[in-house]
Scaffold this motif. Structure first.
Motif, PDB file in Angstrom:
ATOM      1  N   UNK A  74      -4.274  22.939  -5.581  1.00 37.16           N
ATOM      2  CA  UNK A  74      -5.140  22.036  -5.102  1.00 37.16           C
ATOM      3  C   UNK A  74      -4.297  20.560  -5.206  1.00 37.16           C
ATOM      4  N   UNK A  75      -3.819  20.328  -6.324  1.00 36.62           N
ATOM      5  CA  UNK A  75      -2.992  18.970  -6.513  1.00 36.62           C
ATOM      6  C   UNK A  75      -1.898  18.847  -5.560  1.00 36.62           C
ATOM      7  N   UNK A  76      -1.248  19.814  -5.404  1.00 36.45           N
ATOM      8  CA  UNK A  76      -0.161  19.915  -4.605  1.00 36.45           C
ATOM      9  C   UNK A  76      -0.635  19.533  -3.098  1.00 36.45           C
ATOM     10  N   UNK A  77      -1.660  20.213  -2.692  1.00 36.42           N
ATOM     11  CA  UNK A  77      -2.202  19.915  -1.258  1.00 36.42           C
ATOM     12  C   UNK A  77      -2.709  18.403  -1.214  1.00 36.42           C
ATOM     13  N   UNK A  78      -3.144  17.840  -2.304  1.00 38.45           N
ATOM     14  CA  UNK A  78      -3.473  16.402  -2.480  1.00 38.45           C
ATOM     15  C   UNK A  78      -2.205  15.642  -2.275  1.00 38.45           C
ATOM     16  N   UNK A 104       0.702  -1.050   0.026  1.00 37.71           N
ATOM     17  CA  UNK A 104      -0.078  -0.091  -0.030  1.00 37.71           C
ATOM     18  C   UNK A 104       0.878   1.481   0.074  1.00 37.71           C
ATOM     19  N   UNK A 105       1.842   1.239   0.792  1.00 33.15           N
ATOM     20  CA  UNK A 105       2.923   2.568   1.118  1.00 33.15           C
ATOM     21  C   UNK A 105       3.341   2.751  -0.488  1.00 33.15           C
ATOM     22  N   UNK A 106       3.747   1.485  -1.141  1.00 30.41           N
ATOM     23  CA  UNK A 106       4.425   1.957  -2.421  1.00 30.41           C
ATOM     24  C   UNK A 106       3.489   2.427  -3.313  1.00 30.41           C
ATOM     25  N   UNK A 107       2.229   1.876  -3.222  1.00 34.30           N
ATOM     26  CA  UNK A 107       1.180   2.270  -4.400  1.00 34.30           C
ATOM     27  C   UNK A 107       0.902   3.744  -3.848  1.00 34.30           C
ATOM     28  N   UNK A 108       0.927   4.050  -2.647  1.00 35.87           N
ATOM     29  CA  UNK A 108       0.753   5.792  -2.398  1.00 35.87           C
ATOM     30  C   UNK A 108       1.756   6.611  -2.723  1.00 35.87           C
ATOM     31  N   UNK A 109       3.111   6.109  -2.567  1.00 36.68           N
ATOM     32  CA  UNK A 109       4.074   7.043  -2.967  1.00 36.68           C
ATOM     33  C   UNK A 109       4.151   7.127  -4.760  1.00 36.68           C
ATOM     34  N   UNK A 110       3.527   6.138  -5.326  1.00 34.91           N
ATOM     35  CA  UNK A 110       3.218   6.348  -6.691  1.00 34.91           C
ATOM     36  C   UNK A 110       2.006   7.465  -7.040  1.00 34.91           C
ATOM     37  N   UNK A 111       1.140   7.565  -6.067  1.00 34.69           N
ATOM     38  CA  UNK A 111      -0.096   8.592  -6.326  1.00 34.69           C
ATOM     39  C   UNK A 111       0.650   9.818  -5.808  1.00 34.69           C
ATOM     40  N   UNK A 148       3.633  10.817  -6.445  1.00 36.98           N
ATOM     41  CA  UNK A 148       4.160  11.235  -7.847  1.00 36.98           C
ATOM     42  C   UNK A 148       3.268  11.788  -8.754  1.00 36.98           C
ATOM     43  N   UNK A 149       1.992  11.146  -8.826  1.00 31.81           N
ATOM     44  CA  UNK A 149       0.945  11.728  -9.923  1.00 31.81           C
ATOM     45  C   UNK A 149       0.346  12.869  -9.410  1.00 31.81           C
ATOM     46  N   UNK A 150      -0.009  13.136  -8.356  1.00 32.10           N
ATOM     47  CA  UNK A 150      -0.675  14.368  -7.609  1.00 32.10           C
ATOM     48  C   UNK A 150       0.449  15.479  -7.984  1.00 32.10           C
ATOM     49  N   UNK A 151       1.895  15.237  -7.805  1.00 29.28           N
ATOM     50  CA  UNK A 151       2.948  16.328  -8.161  1.00 29.28           C
ATOM     51  C   UNK A 151       3.003  16.721  -9.559  1.00 29.28           C
ATOM     52  N   UNK A 152       2.705  15.401 -10.272  1.00 32.46           N
ATOM     53  CA  UNK A 152       2.894  15.635 -12.107  1.00 32.46           C
ATOM     54  C   UNK A 152       1.774  16.511 -12.366  1.00 32.46           C
ATOM     55  N   UNK A 153       0.403  15.935 -11.745  1.00 30.45           N
ATOM     56  CA  UNK A 153      -0.508  16.802 -11.902  1.00 30.45           C
ATOM     57  C   UNK A 153      -0.465  18.364 -11.754  1.00 30.45           C
ATOM     58  N   UNK A 154       0.145  18.685 -10.417  1.00 34.35           N
ATOM     59  CA  UNK A 154       0.170  19.880 -10.073  1.00 34.35           C
ATOM     60  C   UNK A 154       1.211  20.890 -11.038  1.00 34.35           C
ATOM     61  N   UNK A 155       2.185  20.209 -11.463  1.00 36.18           N
ATOM     62  CA  UNK A 155       3.346  20.707 -12.500  1.00 36.18           C
ATOM     63  C   UNK A 155       2.483  20.951 -13.958  1.00 36.18           C
ATOM     64  N   UNK A 156       1.606  20.089 -14.269  1.00 34.45           N
ATOM     65  CA  UNK A 156       0.954  20.187 -15.586  1.00 34.45           C
ATOM     66  C   UNK A 156      -0.123  21.270 -15.460  1.00 34.45           C
ATOM     67  N   UNK A 157      -0.834  21.433 -14.252  1.00 33.29           N
ATOM     68  CA  UNK A 157      -1.308  22.608 -14.450  1.00 33.29           C
ATOM     69  C   UNK A 157      -0.775  23.926 -14.263  1.00 33.29           C
ATOM     70  N   UNK A 158       0.474  24.095 -13.680  1.00 30.07           N
ATOM     71  CA  UNK A 158       1.033  25.288 -13.449  1.00 30.07           C
ATOM     72  C   UNK A 158       1.623  25.608 -15.057  1.00 30.07           C
ATOM     73  N   UNK A 159       1.905  24.504 -15.593  1.00 27.94           N
ATOM     74  CA  UNK A 159       2.359  24.941 -17.067  1.00 27.94           C
ATOM     75  C   UNK A 159       1.087  25.320 -17.963  1.00 27.94           C
ATOM     76  N   UNK A 160       0.052  24.538 -17.584  1.00 25.31           N
ATOM     77  CA  UNK A 160      -1.166  25.119 -18.433  1.00 25.31           C
ATOM     78  C   UNK A 160      -1.603  26.404 -18.127  1.00 25.31           C
ATOM     79  N   UNK A 161      -1.367  26.988 -16.656  1.00 23.72           N
ATOM     80  CA  UNK A 161      -1.543  28.277 -16.321  1.00 23.72           C
ATOM     81  C   UNK A 161      -0.640  29.431 -16.919  1.00 23.72           C
TER      82      UNK A 161
END
Length: 178
Positions: A50-54, A7-14, A16-29
């Motif tokens: 919001x994504x960084x908060x997640x 579970x921890x490994x899967x959440x650590x992957x998540x 990364x997804x949340x930080x990637x989403x945050x960066x993508x939204x910054x790039x779109x902004x």
């Protein structure tokens, strides 16, 4: 440890997804900022926060569970878009992918009989419903306006009327606790 290493490994992957989403939204902004579309850029910068908060919420869970946070490598975000529709469509696709990943985490927690993690994920499941709905509405709005009508999208966002009007009605009826 309160939860399994799987579970921890899967959440650590998540995380990364949340930080990637945050960066993508910054790039779109930044893309919309460059196009002098301040309300679209503000919308995506807010989504980034919001994504960084997640990601931080997931990090706290890992730490509270007595495990180590390991943030995976994150690919560079897409930074340039020929059409506004492409940027918003990428955002919607991203939210759908994040939703599927959270659903997979939930399925894993259920399979492992991990009530702590499954309960923790309830908030994210509800949040993803809102995120996908919001991006779907924005995509519909951009498609209706067309590339030549982005100033109408700006006006729409400035009015703060994004999302279903039924949500505001339900919140009013439910009272201050919602």
């Amino acid at each position: 440890m309160l939860v399994s290493q799987k579970i921890i490994k899967a959440i650590n992957g998540q995380i990364g997804m949340e930080f990637a989403a945050s960066l993508q939204y910054d790039a779109i902004g930044a893309h919309f900022d460059f196009q002098s579309l301040p309300h679209l850029s503000k919308h995506f910068y807010k989504q980034s926060t919001e994504e960084r908060g997640h990601a931080h919420r997931f990090m706290k869970f890992v730490l509270d569970a007595g495990a180590q946070v390991v943030i995976p490598a994150i690919e560079a975000p897409v930074a340039d878009f020929k059409f506004a529709k492409a940027a918003v469509k990428l955002s919607l696709d991203q939210e759908i992918n994040v939703t599927q990943a959270i659903n997979s985490l939930y399925d894993l927690a259920l399979k492992e009989n991990d009530h702590i993690t499954s309960t923790f994920l309830h908030w994210f499941i509800k949040e993803q419903m809102e995120e996908v709905s919001l991006m779907t509405d924005l995509l519909k709005t951009v498609e209706r306006a067309g590339e030549g009508g982005l100033l109408l999208v700006e006006q729409f966002l400035a009015q703060g009327t994004m999302g279903s009007s039924l949500g505001a009605e339900i919140a009013t009826e439910a009272g201050p606790e919602n």
